[in-house]
Design an enzyme around this catalytic site. Sequence first.
Site, PDB file in Angstrom:
ATOM      1  CE  LYS A  58       0.203  -1.735   4.330  1.00  0.00           C
ATOM      2  NZ  LYS A  58      -0.186  -3.009   4.906  1.00  0.00           N
ATOM      3  CB  VAL A  85      -7.063  -1.773   0.256  1.00  0.00           C
ATOM      4  CG1 VAL A  85      -8.090  -1.038   1.111  1.00  0.00           C
ATOM      5  CG2 VAL A  85      -6.140  -0.777  -0.427  1.00  0.00           C
ATOM      6  N   GLY A  87      -6.829  -6.511   3.318  1.00  0.00           N
ATOM      7  CA  GLY A  87      -6.470  -7.928   3.258  1.00  0.00           C
ATOM      8  C   GLY A  87      -7.297  -8.696   2.247  1.00  0.00           C
ATOM      9  CD  GLU A 143       4.127  -4.669  11.516  1.00  0.00           C
ATOM     10  OE1 GLU A 143       5.258  -4.154  11.492  1.00  0.00           O
ATOM     11  OE2 GLU A 143       3.396  -4.805  10.524  1.00  0.00           O
ATOM     12  CE  LYS A 158      -3.919  -1.316   4.964  1.00  0.00           C
ATOM     13  NZ  LYS A 158      -4.119  -1.865   6.314  1.00  0.00           N
ATOM     14  N   GLY A 255      -2.954 -10.847   8.129  1.00  0.00           N
ATOM     15  CA  GLY A 255      -2.640 -12.216   8.506  1.00  0.00           C
ATOM     16  C   GLY A 255      -2.072 -12.948   7.312  1.00  0.00           C
TER      17      GLY A 255
END
Length: 375
Positions: A58, A85, A87, A143, A158, A255
Amino acid sequence: MTGLRPELAGVLTRSRGDFEEILAGSDLVVELIGGIEPARAYVLRAMRAGRHVVSANKQLLSQHGEELWATAREHGVQLRFEGAVAGVVPVIRVLQESLAAARVERVHGIVNGTTNYVLSEMARAGLSYADALRQAQELGYAEADPTEDVTGKDAAAKMAILARLAFSTPMHLDQVIYEGIEHITADDLEYAKELGLALKLIGTAERVDAGVSVRVHPAFLYAGHPLASIDGPFNAVTVESDAITEITLSGPGAGGPQTASAVLGDVISAMIPPATTPAATARLPVVEDVVSAFYLHMEVADRPGVLAQIAEILGMQGASIKSVVQRGLGDNARLVMVMHPLLESRFYAAVRLIGQLDFMRSPPRAIRVIEEEFV
Ligand SMILES: NC(=O)c1ccc[n+]([C@@H]2O[C@H](COP(=O)([O-])OP(=O)(O)OC[C@H]3O[C@@H](n4cnc5c(N)ncnc54)[C@H](OP(=O)(O)O)[C@@H]3O)[C@@H](O)[C@H]2O)c1
């Protein structure tokens, strides 16, 4: 299902593989290294060599999209980016293909799973922002360095991509106004419940007058909004257009297996024509000052005349109060208001003046409210 079976020509990491060698033996290149360089150089090189490209990057698309799409068009190849965008939620395909004939008026999105998880846990369990973020990190929803997520930058990238597709106008990450969730407190969520509101980090891309406005900020939603019930690490996007009223797409936003599914879906699509690279058919001006409703949270000394002074300042800027919750706290009081929609610049001018009043115990906090409901 398609009868096609992709074969892996090679894998490139920083320590393994040779790009030119892999390119020579491939029909399509998948870019999943992230960041701008060398991802941009590899993607351009692959397309100039006549290869289709699939990417989930992105940041690259929101900053160099025009260059990449122009190159794809020039060389007659596909550049597909469903994984960039939301997932696995097929929002790119829907905007580019299913809704190609609809004039999109507005796109709202919860496009960052980390912040949605943090806000959901703050609301559900009454956690502080820091505790909810720590929990998200322990569960792998955030993260180790969550800066891009919590500041809204990831969502802004996004939304730039979604705006580009929805309005066919060039849109760079730098043109997106964004704000994160770091200043949200558990209090905000508690009062929101009382007012029947859910707090989300919302990306908005909409037509305003003859231009477009693209922004990301925390916003309250009433229960009838399709995004109000999207909790945890999920993503969702609503698209509004006269032709379709409103559609909502939701699902896991990130994921490994989920993103891999989106990427492989793109690989299969790229092998089956026709190619679609979005042409910029418009050059719409970007509008920065838009009309919004607001939630306003104030800690004040509990003495006569306070509410009148605040109401006067709001009134001078044309702000009118929709609902108020007042709670006594010893010598102090907490005032929480929801304002009817007004131009953001006028509302913030009032907030600056209110912040200077001598009875204020801390700076006032303001959060936007999205008033639409689809019930
Ligand atoms: N993870 C998700 O859920 C998700 C969801 C949507 C989109 N995405 C996007 O997918 C992309 C990858 O994300 P990720 O989470 O998989 O990242 P990641 O875990 O950091 O993986 C990046 C991969 O690229 C390789 N790499 C990094 N720099 C490279 C370079 N200069 N040359 C060659 N290889 C390089 C790394 O291998 P070495 O370290 O061995 O070099 C590693 O295999 C990003 O654009 C991200 O925004 C991810």
